[in-house]
Design an enzyme around this catalytic site. Sequence first.
Site, short mmCIF file in Angstrom:
data_model
loop_
_atom_site.label_atom_id
_atom_site.label_comp_id
_atom_site.label_asym_id
_atom_site.label_seq_id
_atom_site.Cartn_x
_atom_site.Cartn_y
_atom_site.Cartn_z
N LYS A 147 0.84 -1.20 0.00
CA LYS A 147 0.00 0.00 0.00
C LYS A 147 0.88 1.26 0.00
CE LYS A 147 -3.82 1.95 2.77
NZ LYS A 147 -4.65 1.69 3.97
N SER B 134 -9.75 0.47 7.78
CA SER B 134 -9.22 0.48 6.42
C SER B 134 -8.75 -0.85 5.87
CB SER B 134 -8.08 1.49 6.31
OG SER B 134 -8.57 2.80 6.47
N SER C 278 -9.41 2.55 3.53
CA SER C 278 -8.48 3.21 2.62
C SER C 278 -7.66 2.24 1.78
CB SER C 278 -7.53 4.12 3.43
OG SER C 278 -6.70 3.38 4.29
#
Length: 472
Positions: free
Chosen positions: A84, A183, A159
């Site tokens: 990520k 997230s 997210s």
Amino acid sequence: MTTFEEQAAVHAFRDDALGEHDAVGLAAALRRGEVGAAEVARDAAARVRDVEDRLHAVQAHIDGPSYATGPGHGAFAGVPTFVKDNTDYLGLPTGHGSAAFTPRVARRHAPFARQLLSSGVTVLGKTRLPEFGFSPSTEYEAADPVRNPWNTGYSAGGSSGGSAALVAAGAVPIAHANDGGGSIRIPAACCGLVGLKPTRGRVVTNAQSRQLRLDIVSDGIVSRSVRDTAAFLAAAETHWRNPKLPPLGLVEGPSERRLRIGFLVDSPNGVHADTATRAAVMDTVARLERLGHTVEPVELYLDPRFTDDFLTYWGMLSFLLGVTGRTLGPDFDRHRMDGLSRGLREEYLKSWRRTPGVLRRLKRTREAYAAAFRGLDLVLTPVLAHTTPRIGHLNPTVPYATLVERILAYVAFTPVNNVVGTPSISVPAATATEDGLPVGVMFSGRPGSERTLLDVAYTLEADRPFRRIQDA
């Protein structure tokens, strides 16, 4: 922005080196020599290219043959994955999903990147996230959103939306995710995946949250199978184990243990779940009872100020980023942060004097959480108060007051675990929306209870295998 017709499903599954393997199955095929690491990496990169123009999940690719050489050992040796883009990976820029600065190339791996790499994975690049991970939908003011592979007109969540979209589409078996308010679990629920937020301290401390007065962030992965998540946690533990937590080891399937599980359908802060979400929870209750578990309603009594306090803390994080942003890039300009980030910061500046009381109350949440668990092993809730929204509903161009109202009506269950530091897992429910989109349900436990969470997730997966996007 790109516009195109909504599709029922976008996936990359095909007859190549990855086949329909999860990470555990692919690692086993690599160990047996049925496929090679270079072949797997090449085919995974091709899968990513095939879906990227419709999903917009990737922030950075690693080009050329370099991605094909993993360390050659570990539970996931040779398994392709992505990191990520809020985590430093040597040689790649870290952009945090923000247009407020020019990302700099990382000169070293973040601690969690090293822990992930210790499992033997082959990193192919970095996935997209909303600015600084604040939003539960991976959308932007002036760029294409990350789209849900089950239906591209809908959000992939946030997210960790980019990671979830790639895994759900079959481009890679697992991908890095982290969770500061839901997230990992939110995109897992949106995309029909397994997403476990570990206990605070179960994996190495997140680089961004190390200095915070209240550490709310945990790293992990999103996966298509329970055993992939279990294998990741076991592999992470061989790299580093927190002596303050009970050892986990490799959890390989459901146990014979019968659990006492509490459930609630509406959020403790008064948000009511929608019809499809309620149906998913109640169907799960019925399945658990049929499988021999004891399930009963439970109440979680939070301080009435919990939501406002979490929002204030969230605003403090945006304020601190505005102050310290030049450490990310010398051209950082807080005025270029998106509408959600700016709004959080501006609201915090109106109430910053409340910060000490906010922190005290948030830290006391563990007392209410512990009280709800008396006599129980786990608590079952929705992941989100309503089903996956369409693209645009949570876009940062929406006026701040409206956007925050929408977020609070959506993300009503997950933040408690971040504040308390307890583990929580999202698993796909057996039911779906009228449009065929996944719905997630969530189990939460006491600190260090990942084994019990994996146990119940394995049980539900064995009882009714999770829906496959390639069958949609």
